[in-house]
Write a protein that holds these residues in place. Structure first.
Motif, PDB file in Angstrom:
ATOM      1  N   ASP A 164      35.645  37.092  43.739  1.00 28.37           N
ATOM      2  CA  ASP A 164      35.706  38.275  42.872  1.00 28.37           C
ATOM      3  C   ASP A 164      37.103  38.443  42.280  1.00 28.37           C
ATOM      4  OD1 ASP A 164      36.863  39.124  45.353  1.00 28.37           O
ATOM      5  OD2 ASP A 164      36.472  41.211  44.804  1.00 28.37           O
ATOM      6  N   ILE A 194      28.143  37.365  43.631  1.00 28.06           N
ATOM      7  CA  ILE A 194      28.358  37.913  44.968  1.00 28.06           C
ATOM      8  C   ILE A 194      27.062  37.884  45.769  1.00 28.06           C
ATOM      9  CG2 ILE A 194      28.973  39.985  46.275  1.00 28.06           C
ATOM     10  CD1 ILE A 194      31.034  40.584  44.123  1.00 28.06           C
ATOM     11  N   LEU A 219      35.431  42.043  49.515  1.00 30.78           N
ATOM     12  CA  LEU A 219      35.674  42.375  48.117  1.00 30.78           C
ATOM     13  C   LEU A 219      37.148  42.738  47.980  1.00 30.78           C
ATOM     14  CD1 LEU A 219      32.548  44.653  47.500  1.00 30.78           C
ATOM     15  CD2 LEU A 219      32.855  42.309  46.667  1.00 30.78           C
ATOM     16  N   ALA A 225      35.320  45.971  40.946  1.00 23.87           N
ATOM     17  CA  ALA A 225      34.709  46.869  41.927  1.00 23.87           C
ATOM     18  C   ALA A 225      34.569  48.267  41.338  1.00 23.87           C
ATOM     19  CB  ALA A 225      35.538  46.905  43.204  1.00 23.87           C
TER      20      ALA A 225
END
Length: 305
Positions: A164, A194, A219, A225
């Motif tokens: 990420d 993911i 994460l 996010a």
């Protein structure tokens, strides 16, 4: 009588479904990461909290790199997470790689971060190694294990690794270059990569550990996010998985047993244990953890123009 029997059957089936739900906890590294040209740090924190609460996530764990707390705004961002009911973990002060530093320097940095975290609420005694670098030798891993135990800390391991951070770097690069960004397609890439990482490491657990484990998703406290955590959680739930508290996840009897003979820790605890059981390293790394693959994926989905 038939109606009662049918009702009983349905209740039994529903019980089995819920009893067998796979479980995963959400953790975010490097908080508080600085703001960017896309959004301020304060907005990022607000949107992450909003996204989690919007999906009724009662608890998540933010691993704090205390060197990132450079002013009162940074401190308030960390406190915002705890006011929302979430927890904090220890992620060093300077984000040092243990593979590239001495045990004494690493533990000195650990102590500095530990002291700073005493000023915050909801801190769990869990340490996550930056870069998931546990130390390149068993001797160093032994020294650090003893050091953490003296502070009564456990290791805040992960089971699901992913890139990420790389996708986020490509987003910020596109923003800075004033490219056109298709946010719907970006969301699809983020959620899909993911999710596929979750499936990948869950399959490894099933194949090599022969157990259903409580997963811990890695994460980062980044812009992606902030934009899409709600969508990611909704997708995970739609697949029948249950979001659990990190405190519960770290009680998993299979995964919590760490020993310093584990020497392949970069891909998380499931991969480390699978390697210890004889799995080849090449089989324990998802294709989603390849920058060229992700570049091609972004291009195929017309994310940036």
């Amino acid at each position: 009588m038939k109606a009662k029997a049918l009702l009983g059957t349905w209740i039994g089936l529903l019980f089995c479904v819920f009893a067998e739900s796979k479980e995963i906890a959400l953790t975010f590294d490097d908080a508080p990461l600085p703001g960017s040209s896309l959004m301020s740090g304060e907005e990022k924190t607000h949107r992450i909290i909003q996204g989690l609460q919007g999906q009724q996530v009662d608890d998540a764990l933010f691993f704090v790199t205390t060197g990132n707390i450079q002013d009162e705004q940074g401190a308030q961002r960390i406190k915002a997470y705890t006011r929302a009911g979430f927890h904090l973990g220890h992620h060093s002060h300077r984000h040092m790689s243990l593979n590239k530093s001495s045990s004494s320097d690493y533990l000195q940095d650990f102590d500095q971060s530990h002291s700073i975290l005493q000023g915050y609420n909801n801190v769990l005694k869990l340490h996550r190694f930056p870069f998931l670098h546990y130390g390149e030798t068993k001797e160093k891993r032994d020294q650090i294990k003893i050091g953490l135990e003296e502070y009564e800390y456990q290791i805040g391991y992960v089971t699901v690794d992913n890139f990420d951070w790389y996708l986020n770097s490509k987003l910020l690069e596109a923003v800075n270059n004033k490219q056109t960004i298709n946010y719907d397609n970006l969301k699809k890439v983020y959620v899909d990569t993911i999710w596929r990482s979750i499936e990948f490491y869950d399959q490894i657990a099933t194949q090599y550990l022969k157990k259903e484990v409580k997963h811990v998703l890695l994460l980062h406290e980044n812009e992606l996010a902030a934009l899409f955590i709600g969508d990611l959680v909704a997708h995970i739930k739609s697949k029948g998985w249950k979001i659990i508290s990190p405190s519960k996840a770290f009680t998993d009897p299979v995964l919590a047993k760490y020993h310093t003979s584990l020497n392949f820790n970069k891909q998380g605890r499931v991969a480390a244990l699978a390697h210890f059981e004889g799995a080849e390293k090449a089989l324990l790394r998802s294709e989603m953890e390849n920058t060229q693959y992700l570049d091609d994926l972004l291009k195929r989905n017309d994310v940036f123009k």
